[in-house]
Motif scaffolding. Structure first.
Motif, PDB file in Angstrom:
ATOM      1  N   GLU A  14       0.853  -1.189   0.000  1.00  0.00           N
ATOM      2  CA  GLU A  14       0.000   0.000   0.000  1.00  0.00           C
ATOM      3  C   GLU A  14       0.890   1.240   0.000  1.00  0.00           C
ATOM      4  O   GLU A  14       1.879   1.303   0.727  1.00  0.00           O
ATOM      5  CB  GLU A  14      -0.882  -0.006   1.250  1.00  0.00           C
ATOM      6  N   GLN A  95      -7.709 -12.130   1.644  1.00  0.00           N
ATOM      7  CA  GLN A  95      -8.271 -10.876   2.148  1.00  0.00           C
ATOM      8  C   GLN A  95      -7.232  -9.758   2.121  1.00  0.00           C
ATOM      9  O   GLN A  95      -7.570  -8.582   2.056  1.00  0.00           O
ATOM     10  CB  GLN A  95      -8.849 -11.049   3.550  1.00  0.00           C
ATOM     11  N   ALA A  98      -7.755  -8.323  -1.288  1.00  0.00           N
ATOM     12  CA  ALA A  98      -9.042  -7.619  -1.340  1.00  0.00           C
ATOM     13  C   ALA A  98      -8.974  -6.270  -0.625  1.00  0.00           C
ATOM     14  O   ALA A  98      -9.727  -5.354  -0.965  1.00  0.00           O
ATOM     15  CB  ALA A  98     -10.135  -8.493  -0.746  1.00  0.00           C
ATOM     16  N   ALA A  99      -8.081  -6.117   0.336  1.00  0.00           N
ATOM     17  CA  ALA A  99      -7.959  -4.847   1.059  1.00  0.00           C
ATOM     18  C   ALA A  99      -7.587  -3.696   0.123  1.00  0.00           C
ATOM     19  O   ALA A  99      -7.883  -2.536   0.420  1.00  0.00           O
ATOM     20  CB  ALA A  99      -6.925  -4.975   2.179  1.00  0.00           C
ATOM     21  N   LYS A 102     -10.745  -1.712  -0.929  1.00  0.00           N
ATOM     22  CA  LYS A 102     -11.549  -0.998   0.066  1.00  0.00           C
ATOM     23  C   LYS A 102     -11.250   0.490   0.016  1.00  0.00           C
ATOM     24  O   LYS A 102     -10.107   0.918   0.098  1.00  0.00           O
ATOM     25  CB  LYS A 102     -11.286  -1.550   1.457  1.00  0.00           C
ATOM     26  N   THR A 103     -12.305   1.276  -0.124  1.00  0.00           N
ATOM     27  CA  THR A 103     -12.148   2.719  -0.236  1.00  0.00           C
ATOM     28  C   THR A 103     -12.241   3.384   1.135  1.00  0.00           C
ATOM     29  O   THR A 103     -12.828   2.845   2.068  1.00  0.00           O
ATOM     30  CB  THR A 103     -13.236   3.319  -1.147  1.00  0.00           C
ATOM     31  N   THR A 104     -11.655   4.572   1.233  1.00  0.00           N
ATOM     32  CA  THR A 104     -11.815   5.405   2.418  1.00  0.00           C
ATOM     33  C   THR A 104     -12.550   6.664   1.989  1.00  0.00           C
ATOM     34  O   THR A 104     -12.356   7.170   0.875  1.00  0.00           O
ATOM     35  CB  THR A 104     -10.462   5.783   3.050  1.00  0.00           C
ATOM     36  N   PRO A 116      -9.711   4.405  -3.221  1.00  0.00           N
ATOM     37  CA  PRO A 116      -9.009   3.176  -2.844  1.00  0.00           C
ATOM     38  C   PRO A 116      -7.540   3.503  -2.561  1.00  0.00           C
ATOM     39  O   PRO A 116      -7.025   4.538  -3.003  1.00  0.00           O
ATOM     40  CB  PRO A 116      -9.150   2.302  -4.088  1.00  0.00           C
TER      41      PRO A 116
END
Length: 161
Positions: A14, A95, A98-99, A102-104, A116
């Motif tokens: 990330e 998972q 998949a993270a 995930k949007t913030t 994302p």
């Protein structure tokens, strides 16, 4: 007996950028269990004017894009040296992939934006940074109790600049 080769593992990480596109922070790093067999790069330009009457010239409408696609495999069915560390469901590994979808949320109401995380894929000297567009996950092999033990995850596109 010859020593086994030290294989470089690909990883996803990330990241966040500043307004100029420079990476300003690096987050969690997730090494893949098995390296992908192939990497697919797609480069494209945005064109306009190619179907106008009168034969107008094709024009570049906007900046081009580059996309990276690949498939990864995960398997928790094999015995692991430390039985206490054994995973009993492959989704505990997938998972992590998949993270990246995930949007913030920033802002609220009409001005709310959902973003994302940035994604870095690196394997040896190959480096690609962008945002993950989609993932397909196929659960392939199940335990007697019905827990998925093997999965293929297709990262359909990491879109970069």
């Amino acid at each position: 007996m010859p020593k086994p080769a030290n294989v470089t593992k690909a990883f996803l990480q990330e990241i966040t950028w500043d307004s100029s596109g420079k990476v300003v922070s690096e987050g969690r790093r997730f090494p893949v269990q098995f390296n992908p067999e192939t990497l697919k790069l797609t480069l494209s330009n945005q064109l306009a004017g190619d179907n106008n009457k009168g034969g107008s010239a094709i024009q570049f409408a906007s900046r081009g894009t580059t996309k990276l696609s690949f498939e990864m495999w995960f398997d928790v069915s094999a015995r692991q040296p430390d039985e206490a560390d054994r995973k009993d469901d492959v989704r505990r590994l997938t998972q992590e992939i998949a993270a990246f979808m995930k949007t913030t949320q920033s802002g609220s109401g009409q001005g709310a934006r959902f973003t994302p995380p940035g994604c870095r894929f690196q394997w040896g000297t190959f480096l690609f940074e962008g945002v993950m567009e989609s993932i397909n996950e196929n659960l392939e092999f199940f335990s007697a109790e019905g827990r998925p033990l093997r999965a293929g995850s297709s990262v359909n596109d990491i879109m970069g600049g």
